[in-house]
Design an enzyme around this catalytic site. Sequence first.
Site, PDB file in Angstrom:
ATOM      1  N   PRO A 221      45.686  38.056  43.685  1.00  0.00           N
ATOM      2  CA  PRO A 221      44.840  36.934  43.817  1.00  0.00           C
ATOM      3  C   PRO A 221      43.853  36.939  42.738  1.00  0.00           C
ATOM      4  CG  PRO A 221      44.165  39.106  45.175  1.00  0.00           C
ATOM      5  CD  PRO A 221      45.699  39.153  44.319  1.00  0.00           C
ATOM      6  N   ASP A 392      42.366  40.211  38.685  1.00  0.00           N
ATOM      7  CA  ASP A 392      43.105  40.514  39.775  1.00  0.00           C
ATOM      8  C   ASP A 392      41.862  40.935  40.810  1.00  0.00           C
ATOM      9  OD1 ASP A 392      44.355  41.658  42.034  1.00  0.00           O
ATOM     10  OD2 ASP A 392      45.979  42.615  40.427  1.00  0.00           O
ATOM     11  N   HIS A 393      41.847  40.308  41.752  1.00  0.00           N
ATOM     12  CA  HIS A 393      40.611  40.527  42.784  1.00  0.00           C
ATOM     13  C   HIS A 393      41.026  41.711  43.663  1.00  0.00           C
ATOM     14  CE1 HIS A 393      37.161  39.925  44.956  1.00  0.00           C
ATOM     15  NE2 HIS A 393      37.062  38.656  44.715  1.00  0.00           N
ATOM     16  N   ARG A 394      42.319  42.371  43.580  1.00  0.00           N
ATOM     17  CA  ARG A 394      42.696  43.714  44.505  1.00  0.00           C
ATOM     18  C   ARG A 394      41.707  44.741  43.843  1.00  0.00           C
ATOM     19  NH1 ARG A 394      48.782  43.155  44.166  1.00  0.00           N
ATOM     20  NH2 ARG A 394      48.387  42.943  41.992  1.00  0.00           N
ATOM     21  N   VAL A 396      39.291  44.802  41.522  1.00  0.00           N
ATOM     22  CA  VAL A 396      38.165  44.392  40.782  1.00  0.00           C
ATOM     23  C   VAL A 396      37.325  43.265  41.392  1.00  0.00           C
ATOM     24  CG1 VAL A 396      36.878  43.450  38.637  1.00  0.00           C
ATOM     25  CG2 VAL A 396      38.645  45.268  38.410  1.00  0.00           C
TER      26      VAL A 396
END
Length: 423
Positions: A221, A392-394, A396
Amino acid sequence: MAKLLRMPGISADAEEVVFLEWSVKQGSQIVTGEAIATVETEKANVDIIADQNAVLWRSLIEPGASVNVGAPIAILIEVSEKITDESAVYKTLGIEGLANGVKEKTATKETKVVEPITKAENLASNNQISGDLNGGRIFASPLARKLAKENNVSVANIIGTGPGQRIVRADVEKLMSSGLSKPQSNGAAKPVSKGGYVDVPHTGMRRAVARTLSASKREAPHFYLNASCKVDSLLELRKVLNEDRAVKLSINDFMVMAAIRALHDVPEMNVIWMEDCVRKFNQVDVSVAISSSRGLVTPVIRSGQELTLSEISKQIKDFAQRANNGELKQHEIEGGSFSITNLGMFGVESFTAIINPPQVGILAIGAVVTRPAVLQDKIVLENVLNVTLSVDHRPVDGVLAAKWLQHFKKLVENPALFLAKEI
């Protein structure tokens, strides 16, 4: 006891490789950990490492041939073993023939059959490209052969400039630039014109890039942060540092240095997402996107926190040169937690980039532009560079990414903070 040496898996997305050369002679003893051959993947050259002590009794593949992962490439025997009946060895191993025709016998329906490498296929796919030269064969390097195949170039009329008139990569490029190249007739994929448009077949590297980036957009994401950096101080410092240099520092060198320092100073960003954990790294390994004549590659600067600006610049220039020559090794393009890509030299002011998995982010760097600004009630001109951070929102979240970008901006706008060794 004789056994088959099969082409090992080189990388996750490499199902086929081009065999470049044997590093040991047939009949030679090999030891564990020794490089015994070199192959070419879609992006780099890779050494095949021996996993046992043995003797390379028979090689089953010639330089230049395309080989599937898992296909037999040689027969190994024990160091003290003596072979008196060659046909019995082939029968025991379930293969027929030697280098010009290797085929595994089908014992059951589940047994995989490896297609024979015929003599005709060898002439078209090894380092001897078929054609007439004083009544004989045209010799060409594997890189020249591959370049000719990918660009639908005939080599029949090329006189090589390499040793023994061997055709090298530069000879193929010269023919291509001259506009005198003729289509090959060896069955290679060719651009197809269909009334108003042309279908150009994908190269292996283009397929690899497409697979990797498509997977990244599906699985990671992405979110994006933008910043404008005032670079007047950086440009002035660059001018001073370049005064006595034969090889000049680029703006991109400064950007890479600042990104490495920011990852060191904000270590929570120096991570990658894994299935069961977030992996944090002690050293800063950063990938630098380089556009080469063979396509886009991302070699990795390792332990960047220990390098000076000059060392980083030298390493990037070395990567670029070897990428164009097809000399990058597989291990040099693997790893890293972060990437940097720069389109500023093309006048692009701002853009977003796709993360190179499993890395945490990629920084897209635009061109330096001059714009008016108000300073102490006066209108002045300042030099500004725009950057876009893809994350990458996972592993961070937004606040952490913003903290990293803020620190990067501070370093770029005050380059003396991390360039003490250069002055």
